[in-house]
Design an enzyme around this catalytic site. Structure first.
Site, PDB file in Angstrom:
ATOM      1  CE  LYS A  96     -47.266  42.240  61.537  1.00  0.00           C
ATOM      2  NZ  LYS A  96     -47.119  43.711  61.696  1.00  0.00           N
ATOM      3  NE  ARG A  97     -36.760  43.089  60.310  1.00  0.00           N
ATOM      4  CZ  ARG A  97     -37.397  44.104  59.774  1.00  0.00           C
ATOM      5  NH1 ARG A  97     -38.692  44.051  59.594  1.00  0.00           N
ATOM      6  NH2 ARG A  97     -36.756  45.193  59.393  1.00  0.00           N
TER       7      ARG A  97
END
Length: 273
Positions: A96-97
């Site tokens: 979830k960058r």
């Protein structure tokens, strides 16, 4: 791995199951804590018991980061084990960058090049220049958070802006980005009623669907509204499979849970054809 290679595996295995490798040392069987690397020992046992039943594995990186350098080493061992022994299985770094361009480039390099994952999950909130660095990698996928399975999804994702829900604007806008053909999307299984509208916007894209099992999502409902002509779904189950037992037979218990889902998927695929 290309999209077509993933589709081939789905047809071959009659499965579109993704198993989440979210390792919590408080939940794994106690006898594994004596191992030199209990996280990897757990993952290896799960993989060895279930690889024939699924087409993807998804380690959530938070469960590795929490244990510092040892956690990262276990993650590296896990992806190396998969790539060396099961190169036909699709791998997802659930990280979830999403950050400004040069930082995103480094995140993308870390997961897609250095570690060798096939894909990585990315938050779209910072827009085009935070996502396109991930999309630049050949034969790799960026899995964009579109409509998530948590209760807080309603705080922002379903709010209307100029009469259109925000998640729909994210979907529409993302189609204009460079290398958008490398996009997949996260859509929570607990939001099955939204799949019809989502498919109107992205009819051909793969959707990673968490929330089946422990979070209460319904496989049949998701497939009814979310499946396309290429299947187009990766259904993730984490806790419901990997923590089926805390006894020494934990891997066999996980395989049984995985097989239960795979058989349902096989039946759905047969009906669809």
């Amino acid at each position: 791995m290309t999209t077509q290679q993933l589709i081939t595996q789905i047809k071959k295995k009659q499965s579109f199951l993704c198993i989440g490798l979210d390792v919590d040392l408080n939940k794994i069987p106690k006898h594994l804590l004596k191992e030199e690397d209990p996280i990897f020992a757990f993952n290896k046992a799960i993989i060895d018991a279930t690889h024939h039943l699924c087409v993807a594995y998804k380690p959530n990186t938070a469960f590795y980061e929490a244990y510092g350098i040892k956690g990262w080493q276990a993650l590296e061992k896990t992806i190396n084990y998969l790539n060396e022994n099961h190169p036909d299985i699709y791998t997802i770094a659930d990280a979830k960058r999403g950050d400004i361009g040069n930082t995103s480039t480094m995140y993308a390099k870390a997961f897609l090049e250095d570690l060798g994952f096939d894909s990585v999950t990315v938050a779209p909130y910072m827009g085009k220049d935070s996502v396109e660095p991930f999309l630049a990698f050949k034969d790799k996928h960026t899995i964009l958070l579109a409509l998530t399975s948590n209760q807080g999804a309603f705080d922002f994702q379903t709010k209307t802006v100029d009469g259109v829900e925000l998640y729909k604007q994210v979907l529409e806008t993302s189609k204009t980005w460079e290398n958008a053909e490398n996009l997949m999307y996260v859509v929570g299984a607990t939001k099955a009623e939204f799949f019809t509208d989502i498919r109107k916007i992205i009819p051909n894209s793969f959707l990673l669907v968490p929330g089946v099992g422990a979070q209460g999502g319904n496989l049949q409902e998701v497939c009814k509204y979310g499946m396309n002509t290429s299947v187009g779904l990766l259904i993730n189950s984490s806790r419901g499979i990997i923590y089926a037992s805390q006894e020494e037979n934990f891997a066999q218990a996980a395989a049984q849970k995985a097989e239960d889902l795979q058989l349902q998927m096989k039946e759905i695929l047969i009906k669809a054809s």
